[in-house]
Design an enzyme around this catalytic site. Sequence first.
Site, short mmCIF file in Angstrom:
data_model
loop_
_atom_site.label_atom_id
_atom_site.label_comp_id
_atom_site.label_asym_id
_atom_site.label_seq_id
_atom_site.Cartn_x
_atom_site.Cartn_y
_atom_site.Cartn_z
N HIS A 126 96.31 50.52 77.23
CA HIS A 126 95.52 51.37 78.12
C HIS A 126 94.82 50.53 79.20
O HIS A 126 95.18 49.38 79.41
CB HIS A 126 94.54 52.24 77.32
CG HIS A 126 95.19 52.87 76.12
ND1 HIS A 126 96.03 53.96 76.22
CD2 HIS A 126 95.19 52.51 74.80
CE1 HIS A 126 96.50 54.26 75.01
NE2 HIS A 126 96.01 53.41 74.13
N GLU A 170 88.79 52.37 73.68
CA GLU A 170 89.91 51.58 73.18
C GLU A 170 90.31 50.53 74.22
O GLU A 170 90.66 49.39 73.87
CB GLU A 170 91.10 52.49 72.87
CG GLU A 170 92.30 51.75 72.32
CD GLU A 170 93.50 52.66 72.10
OE1 GLU A 170 93.38 53.88 72.31
OE2 GLU A 170 94.57 52.13 71.70
N HIS A 221 96.12 47.81 70.14
CA HIS A 221 95.56 49.16 70.22
C HIS A 221 94.55 49.38 69.10
O HIS A 221 94.43 48.59 68.16
CB HIS A 221 96.66 50.22 70.07
CG HIS A 221 97.59 50.30 71.23
ND1 HIS A 221 97.49 51.27 72.20
CD2 HIS A 221 98.64 49.51 71.59
CE1 HIS A 221 98.44 51.09 73.11
NE2 HIS A 221 99.14 50.03 72.76
N GLU A 260 97.73 48.81 65.60
CA GLU A 260 96.56 49.70 65.66
C GLU A 260 95.54 49.07 64.71
O GLU A 260 95.69 49.12 63.49
CB GLU A 260 96.93 51.11 65.18
CG GLU A 260 97.99 51.81 66.03
CD GLU A 260 97.42 52.46 67.28
OE1 GLU A 260 96.21 52.31 67.54
OE2 GLU A 260 98.19 53.13 67.99
ZN ZN Z 1 96.30 53.04 72.12
#
Ligand code: ZN
Length: 324
Positions: free
Chosen positions: A114, A151, A206, A288
């Site tokens: 992102h 994030e 992430h 993640e």
């Molecule tokens: Zn993400």
Amino acid sequence: MSYAGPDFDPPQPRRPRRGPLTVALAALVPGALLGWLVYETVGGGGADGSAGTVGPATRTAGASASPTAPTSAEDDEKPSGSTAPAPTGAAPSTSVPAVSGPLTGKVVVIDPGHNQGNFQHTAEINRKVDIGTNAKECDTTGTATDAGYTEARFTLDVAHRMRTLLEEQGATVRLTQDGDRPYGPCVDERARIGNAAHADAVVSVHADGSAAGNRGFHVILPGSVRAGAADTRAIVAPSRDLGERVAGNFVRATGSGPSDYIGSGTGLVTRTDLGGLNLSTVPKVFIECGNMRDSKDAALLTSGAWRQKAAQGISEGIVSFLRG
Ligand code: ZN
């Protein structure tokens, strides 16, 4: 709610918080570690690459910038050749190794998921790009903790810490974005950056946006796809090796358990719907690191000391992979 993944992290409805810690970390970790013994036996537990005394990354410029400069969507449509750095790295986001070490000559691309600016560029990031198997949004805003820690901030901070650790091992490190562009890059460009750099390993960082109460990390591996520009057949096996080593070292460095809501307790998930993986021609995984929508995971993700451990775990997994 079903898990949607790093290319689309919709806000999740909040559930009533659980009562007093029902799954004590002390109980979770031993169970997780059983599963990770395999990593220890395949080299994930190697001490190479450990840098426990290293402080936080020193290069954090631009991480919190909120760019307002107008931009063109063409930024995401440049042919890879126009944005590819020379292998020796003269581009702003490419490091020149200051030290020689076990990773001298190796190229690592870190993909901070992102971009803080995505929130101000919804039209640009919502346009579809070709990921081989289908068309998908250029990028997404990512998720955030309930308190608003995004994030995108998390991923860039961990990426900076990883860059410092990997450079100390002699690696040439490139980030796909360094808070230095208004939005994105799009997922297809993120993949192309790794390809053009001839990266020996790529890790996309992430944090998840699952329901409160869901905890733990998971590593996402590319499944085998061959469609359009996507052909992952050559990277499935090495990416799994990379991912297993990253997962094993992440457990060891952070003490966090594998996800209790996806991956059946293995901390590993294979997907064929992510452009960043489908379009990669070099070994690549996503991680993640935790669930930002869970208060206990959020407490970890917002801790600089924990992020340093996370960066160490991921980096040590990369080092283990690259040293074979
Ligand atoms: Zn993400």
